[in-house]
Design a protein around this motif. Structure first.
Motif, PDB file in Angstrom:
ATOM      1  N   LYS B  65       0.925  -1.189   0.104  1.00 56.90           N
ATOM      2  CA  LYS B  65      -0.136  -0.045  -0.012  1.00 56.90           C
ATOM      3  C   LYS B  65       0.750   1.188   0.163  1.00 56.90           C
ATOM      4  O   LYS B  65       1.357   1.573   1.030  1.00 56.90           O
ATOM      5  CB  LYS B  65      -0.902  -0.003   0.966  1.00 56.90           C
ATOM      6  CG  LYS B  65      -2.261  -0.115   0.908  1.00 56.90           C
ATOM      7  CD  LYS B  65      -3.189   0.098   2.212  1.00 56.90           C
ATOM      8  CE  LYS B  65      -4.268   1.047   2.449  1.00 56.90           C
ATOM      9  NZ  LYS B  65      -5.079   0.748   3.543  1.00 56.90           N
ATOM     10  N   TYR B 179      -7.218  -4.802   5.836  1.00 54.99           N
ATOM     11  CA  TYR B 179      -5.769  -4.799   5.776  1.00 54.99           C
ATOM     12  C   TYR B 179      -4.884  -5.086   7.079  1.00 54.99           C
ATOM     13  O   TYR B 179      -3.751  -5.872   6.941  1.00 54.99           O
ATOM     14  CB  TYR B 179      -5.583  -3.489   5.167  1.00 54.99           C
ATOM     15  CG  TYR B 179      -4.089  -3.216   4.737  1.00 54.99           C
ATOM     16  CD1 TYR B 179      -3.479  -3.997   3.932  1.00 54.99           C
ATOM     17  CD2 TYR B 179      -3.120  -2.430   5.381  1.00 54.99           C
ATOM     18  CE1 TYR B 179      -2.039  -3.604   3.275  1.00 54.99           C
ATOM     19  CE2 TYR B 179      -1.896  -1.649   5.068  1.00 54.99           C
ATOM     20  CZ  TYR B 179      -1.313  -2.817   4.049  1.00 54.99           C
ATOM     21  OH  TYR B 179      -0.104  -2.737   3.633  1.00 54.99           O
ATOM     22  N   THR B 180      -5.178  -4.319   8.150  1.00 54.53           N
ATOM     23  CA  THR B 180      -4.382  -4.304   9.114  1.00 54.53           C
ATOM     24  C   THR B 180      -4.396  -5.779   9.976  1.00 54.53           C
ATOM     25  O   THR B 180      -3.258  -6.065  10.439  1.00 54.53           O
ATOM     26  CB  THR B 180      -4.568  -3.182  10.572  1.00 54.53           C
ATOM     27  OG1 THR B 180      -6.067  -3.293  10.337  1.00 54.53           O
ATOM     28  CG2 THR B 180      -4.012  -1.892   9.929  1.00 54.53           C
ATOM     29  N   ILE B 183      -2.204  -7.959   7.844  1.00 53.24           N
ATOM     30  CA  ILE B 183      -0.737  -7.695   8.382  1.00 53.24           C
ATOM     31  C   ILE B 183      -0.427  -8.726   9.596  1.00 53.24           C
ATOM     32  O   ILE B 183       0.611  -9.483   9.637  1.00 53.24           O
ATOM     33  CB  ILE B 183      -0.439  -6.399   8.646  1.00 53.24           C
ATOM     34  CG1 ILE B 183      -0.578  -5.649   7.221  1.00 53.24           C
ATOM     35  CG2 ILE B 183       1.127  -6.304   9.203  1.00 53.24           C
ATOM     36  CD1 ILE B 183       0.063  -4.066   7.512  1.00 53.24           C
ATOM     37  N   LEU B 184      -1.209  -8.809  10.481  1.00 54.52           N
ATOM     38  CA  LEU B 184      -0.858  -9.367  11.678  1.00 54.52           C
ATOM     39  C   LEU B 184      -0.963 -10.885  11.406  1.00 54.52           C
ATOM     40  O   LEU B 184      -0.040 -11.797  12.058  1.00 54.52           O
ATOM     41  CB  LEU B 184      -2.057  -8.812  12.883  1.00 54.52           C
ATOM     42  CG  LEU B 184      -2.026  -7.567  13.436  1.00 54.52           C
ATOM     43  CD1 LEU B 184      -2.824  -7.298  14.258  1.00 54.52           C
ATOM     44  CD2 LEU B 184      -0.634  -7.528  13.972  1.00 54.52           C
TER      45      LEU B 184
END
Lengths: 79, 632
Positions: B65, B179-180, B183-184
């Protein structure tokens, strides 16, 4: 008894803390991408000569960020 | 006919992509690559056995991103290349593998064909990290290879690997989480893999810690930065004086030799007075340019610039810029064009625009020829305090004038440009590294080449046109002068200067004279002001051409000709007041078409380059006017 939540910008130089969470989406996304996650152990490594920005060290390396950004990162002290 | 394969290099910033790119392609890179931080794609070629490879180096990324303009370039290019199923060579920083692999896994899920190169193994080893690349290959399902782009070790193996076919492999596969949280999830899976494939024994190296103590010290930190700048400006002047002299005398001898052996013909004059004079004016400055880029490359490559960004962020914010602006601004000391492009790394639009607007006020290398020529005419070459050369001090002073006016301009513009967007300074602080001398060598070579070829083309073209304009004029006037000369009314040197004065170029300068007279400039300088609008260094070439057209003998250097020149009442033309006024004019005026073009490209509008042209030339006129009126 309730304490006000501690944030990263309030740490003393040389203290260690564990990251708990983020209050701002933009800061969260960027910090995650840089490898700073909830549960990461960070140490306040350095404060710039003019009081801002700060450098934190993590096992992944060092990150610079502004106090304005650190304010959105909740931490708890560890020994 | 060889097969052609495209390779796209991608990875985090500071992971050593560019030095790997240099190792792979060597000197075989396309022209127009601006060294320093990569902010645009560059390409190069190499051949291995019977496959031709085209390699693309992209700006560094932390995630799929993009947050800034340079990252957008990388993500966009990556999308195009995955569509064409090119091979992606992912460069992973072995000393920070977990973070490096985040982007890697995001790219895996973009259906790219990936090979991972483990770079920075020396730093990892210093930190006590041991990596088993076979286990990584097995668990990720894509090839991992050890690299050490500082030596050629690993490069051969890498080329062999790149010759093979590679397949795409999912990491998370389809996921509907946001999205977050994705990531995790990625980090979780990466952690599990790393737990079995890497071991960590010791703690991070201490050299960086020690160096940082000084580099970021409350007082010493700024003192060190300032000292580095002063040392740099001083040595550019003093170190390059010897090679400059050799080049000067070399061209002198060549001119002398050619004018002796070649017939007296207008083509001879064109070659000697036009082309050679213009070329000599520019080649003379190659040593300065080379030293300058040598210093800038060391500052960037060693990791020191990020420290400077850190200690200056708060000050920069006060004038509307960002700590990151330091890199374009210092880069502006070399050349505003790549510097303005490197402002892409600043994600905040206002801070980026301000940086672009003020960067051309920094003293770029194209000003050096003008400064040095004029300083050597108006300032005596004396040493004071046993170390500081007076001329070197004058040059250093001009650099600081540039810095001060940059700060003031930003301070003013900051008041007028508004933004709601928030500003960010989350930045990786890499460990210090020994500069990679091969990279620095390539950078210098590349820059000198660009300087000679690009500036050389303009200068030769302008020199030829100028030679024509200053050798010919309205035939009526020229016939009259010829008659007066033949009748003995005027001597030979008067004849040549009258001819120049009445030539087309002379007429152009004369037209301009009323406007520039209050600044202390005469019509000859007027001609140079017009021609050097293309690029500042053209000033020197123009002066060289004008004075050699006028001077039949052509035996002295341009500096001596200008020093000796007197006006009608026998006074020196290049007095301190005139010289100082000229210096200030070149310090501030927007005399560079390429900069205007790149600002147009970066801001996508003519508004900002026009604004720059007006405000910079306005400041220049004002300051030169005040200086000349006070000093005359």
């Amino acid at each position: 008894m309730k304490f006000p939540p501690l944030t990263l910008d309030l740490l003393q130089k040389g203290t260690k803390a564990s990251v708990q969470g983020f209050e701002d989406d933009v800061v969260e996304e960027k910090m995650l991408e840089m490898g700073c996650l909830p549960g990461s152990i960070v140490e306040l490594e350095k404060i710039a000569p003019l009081g801002d920005p700060i450098i934190i060290s993590m096992s992944e390396g060092n990150l610079a960020l502004r106090k304005d950004e650190a304010r959105h990162i909740r931490v708890i002290l560890i020994n | 006919m060889n097969k052609l394969k495209k390779i796209v290099l991608i990875g985090n910033p500071n992971s050593g992509k560019t030095s790997l790119f240099n190792s792979l392609t060597g000197l075989n890179q396309s022209v127009g690559n601006y060294p320093g931080v990569t902010v645009d794609k560059k390409s190069g070629k190499f051949t291995h056995i019977n496959t031709d490879f085209e390699v693309f180096d992209l700006p560094g990324l932390y995630s799929i991103k993009p947050k800034s303009e340079d990252e957008k370039v990388a993500v966009q290019f990556l999308q195009e290349s995955s569509a064409q199923s090119d091979t992606v060579l992912y460069v992973a920083d072995a000393s920070n593998l977990k973070r490096s692999l985040l982007l890697c896994t995001q790219i895996m899920d973009k259906k790219c064909r990936l090979v991972v190169g483990l770079n920075m193994l020396d730093v990892a080893e210093d930190n006590g990290i041991i990596i088993d690349e076979d286990k990584l290959t097995e668990q990720f399902g894509i090839s991992f290879v050890r690299l050490n782009s500082r030596t050629s070790k690993g490069i051969k193996h890498l080329k062999e690997l790149l010759s093979k076919e590679h397949h795409e492999k999912d990491f998370l596969g389809f996921s509907n989480s946001d999205y977050t949280s994705s990531i995790l999830k990625r980090y979780q899976k990466i952690d599990t893999i790393l737990a079995t494939s890497t071991t960590k024994t010791a703690k991070r190296g201490t050299l960086t810690k020690v160096l940082d103590k000084y580099a970021m010290h409350p007082i010493l930190g700024y003192f060190i930065f300032l000292s580095i700048l002063i040392l740099m400006f001083q040595s550019i002047f003093s170190w390059s004086s010897y090679p400059t002299e050799w080049i000067e005398s070399g061209f002198g001898a060549l001119t002398h030799f050619l004018s002796n052996i070649m017939p007296d013909h207008f083509l001879t004059n064109l070659l000697i007075d036009g082309v050679l004079a213009g070329l000599a004016g520019i080649v003379v400055f190659v040593p300065q340019i080379a030293f300058l880029f040598f210093f800038i490359a060391i500052l960037e490559d060693s990791g020191y610039m990020t420290r400077v960004s850190f200690i200056l962020d708060k000050l920069m914010r006060k004038i509307g810029l960002n700590g990151r602006s330091v890199i374009p601004l210092i880069g502006g000391i070399a050349c505003a064009i790549p510097a303005i492009m490197s402002a892409r790394t600043i994600s905040n639009k206002k801070e980026r625009l301000l940086t672009i607007l003020v960067t051309p006020l920094m003293t770029c290398s194209a000003r050096i020829p003008v400064y040095i020529l004029i300083i050597s005419i108006i300032i005596p070459s004396e040493t004071i305090g046993g170390f500081f050369n007076l001329q070197g001090l004058a040059l250093t002073g001009l650099y600081f004038i540039g810095i001060i006016i940059t700060i003031l301009a930003s301070l003013v513009f900051n008041k007028f440009i508004e933004t709601e967007e928030h500003s960010s300074f989350i930045m990786d602080m890499p460990v210090y590294r020994m500069p990679r001398w091969k990279n620095i060598g390539l950078t210098i070579l590349e820059k000198v080449k660009v300087f000679l070829v690009d500036a050389g083309k303009i200068i030769v073209a302008i020199s030829i046109i100028l030679w024509g304009l200053s050798s010919y004029g309205p035939s009526e006037k020229f016939n009259e002068l010829e008659v007066r000369f033949e009748q003995g009314e005027i001597d030979k040197s008067q004849y040549s200067s009258l001819k120049l004065e009445n030539s087309f170029a002379g007429m152009m300068g004369k037209t301009l004279e009323p406007i520039i007279e209050p600044l202390g400039f005469n019509w000859k300088m007027g001609i140079a002001l017009v021609t050097s609008f293309a690029a500042r260094e053209v000033f020197v070439g123009t002066m060289a051409t004008i004075y050699s057209v006028e001077d039949e003998e052509n035996t002295t250097s341009i500096r001596e000709k200008m020093t000796r020149e007197t006006n009608a009442n026998g006074e020196k033309v290049y007095t301190f007041a005139v010289g100082f006024s000229l210096l200030l004019f070149y310090a501030f005026a927007m005399q560079c078409m390429s900069t205007l073009a790149v600002v147009y490209r970066e801001t996508k509008s003519w508004k900002w380059p026009t604004f720059q042209l007006v405000y910079m030339t306005g400041i220049a006129y004002l300051f030169s006017y005040i200086a000349f009126q006070i000093l005359r």
